[in-house]
Write a protein that holds these residues in place. Structure first.
Motif, mmCIF file in Angstrom:
data_model
loop_
_atom_site.group_PDB
_atom_site.id
_atom_site.type_symbol
_atom_site.label_atom_id
_atom_site.label_comp_id
_atom_site.label_asym_id
_atom_site.label_seq_id
_atom_site.Cartn_x
_atom_site.Cartn_y
_atom_site.Cartn_z
ATOM 1 N N LEU A 77 0.813 -1.226 0.000
ATOM 2 C CA LEU A 77 0.000 0.000 0.000
ATOM 3 C C LEU A 77 0.840 1.268 0.000
ATOM 4 N N SER A 84 0.771 5.481 1.950
ATOM 5 C CA SER A 84 -0.542 5.771 1.361
ATOM 6 C C SER A 84 -1.260 6.805 2.225
ATOM 7 N N MET A 86 -4.102 6.451 3.622
ATOM 8 C CA MET A 86 -4.658 5.774 4.794
ATOM 9 C C MET A 86 -3.581 5.560 5.849
ATOM 10 N N CYS A 107 -5.412 -2.249 5.657
ATOM 11 C CA CYS A 107 -5.846 -2.965 4.442
ATOM 12 C C CYS A 107 -7.366 -3.003 4.362
ATOM 13 N N THR A 110 -8.746 0.485 3.517
ATOM 14 C CA THR A 110 -8.466 0.836 2.123
ATOM 15 C C THR A 110 -9.481 0.175 1.194
ATOM 16 N N ARG A 169 -6.943 7.568 -0.827
ATOM 17 C CA ARG A 169 -6.849 6.295 -0.140
ATOM 18 C C ARG A 169 -5.430 6.111 0.229
#
Length: 169
Positions: A77, A84, A86, A107, A110, A169
């Motif tokens: 990610l 990311s 997030m 995870c 996301t 995201r």
């Protein structure tokens, strides 16, 4: 049959032993230890990864059934230099305490944002059709499969809301 799984953009051969779970494959065969083994019964969400855009508990899934699938783990990610949105939000909102559940939470969150964007309803959705929104109730319902034993839930919801409001995201 390709006999490979793409993990974070890299093709990997499926293990010869058909009894290996996706979780054990990621951790023991591939060396990606970000995905955590919590309860090993699909009840805590620490092992959550994204397979073909959908979040799953990797402890309940055999690696062999993911022939040709695209798996994204926490390592896929973002990176320490380029996390990311997030991942950044979890840090900014202190959405973790011990950090053990955090990879699965991120995870799951996301993939959850993609579910909302695609209009998939949940038990908290006011309507089965139409636009879905990342309201606190919606987030709590959709994230209910991810347990945080430290109790950082308010911060986790705040982090996810922050990402939803920014549209990243």
């Amino acid at each position: 049959m390709t006999d490979t799984i793409t993990i974070n953009g890299t093709e990997r051969p499926i293990p010869e032993d058909p009894r290996v779970t996706l979780l054990d494959f990621l951790r023991e065969h591939v060396g990606l230890t970000g995905t955590k083994k919590g309860c090993d019964h699909g009840q805590c969400g620490a092992c959550t990864v994204i397979v073909n855009g959908r979040r799953i508990n990797s402890c309940l899934s055999l690696a062999a059934v993911h022939d040709g699938d695209d798996v994204t783990t926490i390592e896929g990610l973002g990176t320490p230099d380029a996390p990311s949105a997030m991942q950044l939000a979890f840090v900014e909102h202190d959405g973790y305490q011990c950090g053990y559940c955090t990879p699965g939470q991120i995870c799951s969150a996301t993939a959850m944002m993609d579910e909302i964007a695609a209009g998939f309803p949940s038990d908290a959705s006011p309507d089965l059709q139409g636009d879905m929104f990342a309201t606190p109730d919606e987030i709590r319902e959709r994230m209910s499969g991810n347990v945080c034993r430290c109790g950082a839930y308010a911060n986790i919801v705040a982090a996810i809301r922050n990402v939803a409001e920014e549209g990243a995201r």
